[in-house]
Design an enzyme around this catalytic site. Structure first.
Site, PDB file in Angstrom:
ATOM      1  CG  HIS A  74      -7.356 -96.713 -27.563  1.00  0.00           C
ATOM      2  ND1 HIS A  74      -8.431 -96.081 -26.986  1.00  0.00           N
ATOM      3  CD2 HIS A  74      -7.532 -98.046 -27.333  1.00  0.00           C
ATOM      4  CE1 HIS A  74      -9.231 -96.999 -26.454  1.00  0.00           C
ATOM      5  NE2 HIS A  74      -8.715 -98.198 -26.636  1.00  0.00           N
ATOM      6  CG  HIS A  78     -13.197 -97.782 -25.118  1.00  0.00           C
ATOM      7  ND1 HIS A  78     -13.403 -97.966 -26.454  1.00  0.00           N
ATOM      8  CD2 HIS A  78     -12.053 -98.451 -24.828  1.00  0.00           C
ATOM      9  CE1 HIS A  78     -12.416 -98.705 -26.943  1.00  0.00           C
ATOM     10  NE2 HIS A  78     -11.583 -99.000 -25.988  1.00  0.00           N
ATOM     11  CG  HIS A 112      -8.916 -99.391 -21.608  1.00  0.00           C
ATOM     12  ND1 HIS A 112      -8.144 -98.479 -22.286  1.00  0.00           N
ATOM     13  CD2 HIS A 112      -9.553-100.115 -22.567  1.00  0.00           C
ATOM     14  CE1 HIS A 112      -8.318 -98.647 -23.588  1.00  0.00           C
ATOM     15  NE2 HIS A 112      -9.157 -99.650 -23.791  1.00  0.00           N
ATOM     16  CB  CYS A 126     -17.503-100.959 -26.318  1.00  0.00           C
ATOM     17  SG  CYS A 126     -16.121 -99.815 -26.397  1.00  0.00           S
TER      18      CYS A 126
HETATM   19 MN    MN Z   1      -9.709-100.102 -25.883  1.00  0.00          MN
END
Ligand code: MN
Length: 161
Positions: A74, A78, A112, A126
């Site tokens: 995306h 992160h 990922h 996260c």
């Molecule tokens: Mn993700």
């Protein structure tokens, strides 16, 4: 003892303790993802901080032994901090062993996935943008491309036909 945030909504207690197990009191444990075609196993999620005045959210994810998050990418990045347990992660075309206190940066538009080892749950924090784009799932062509790297092929072998 609740505090109020800018919107006047009760934000909950100032201090939320860790309960037995690995969740926090007064924080819901939610589904990892909404219904959809995403592939994952043994994942749970807690949103620890999501005040409307903040532009980021801090979430806690727990992956049960041999569980894994969705293989996705995306535009938003992160910032991941492992709290406990061991496992591996795929970032781009590299696979890394991860354990407590390791910091993992996942750049924009980078494939990922996080996977717990067989012995114990893997728990990590996260941080993400509060407003963010939806994850993209790999197409058949994307998977073909990813599998050209042997370490990636081995990492994702048992999830996709
Ligand atoms: Mn993700």
């Amino acid at each position: 003892m609740a505090i109020e945030n800018d919107s006047g909504r009760a934000a909950g207690p100032v201090v939320r303790r860790r309960k037995s197990g690995r969740t926090w009191e007064h924080v819901d444990v939610t589904r990892y993802k909404e219904e959809g075609s995403a592939v994952f196993r043994g994942m749970s999620r807690q949103v620890l901080f999501a005040d409307p005045a903040l532009q980021a959210e801090l979430r806690y994810f727990e992956v049960q032994p041999d569980g894994f998050s969705t293989l996705e990418r995306h535009v938003h990045a992160h910032a991941v901090l492992v709290l406990h347990g061991h496992g591996r992660c795929l970032v781009g075309t590299e696979v890394f062993d991860i354990g407590p206190h390791d910091l993992v940066s996942v750049p924009a538009l980078t494939w990922h996935q996080f996977r717990a080892g067989p012995e114990e749950p893997l728990g990590f924090l996260c941080m993400v943008n509060a407003r963010r784009d939806r994850p993209q799932l790999p197409s058949r062509e994307d998977l073909e491309e990813l599998r050209r790297q042997p370490q990636v092929a081995a990492f994702i072998a048992h999830q996709f036909q």
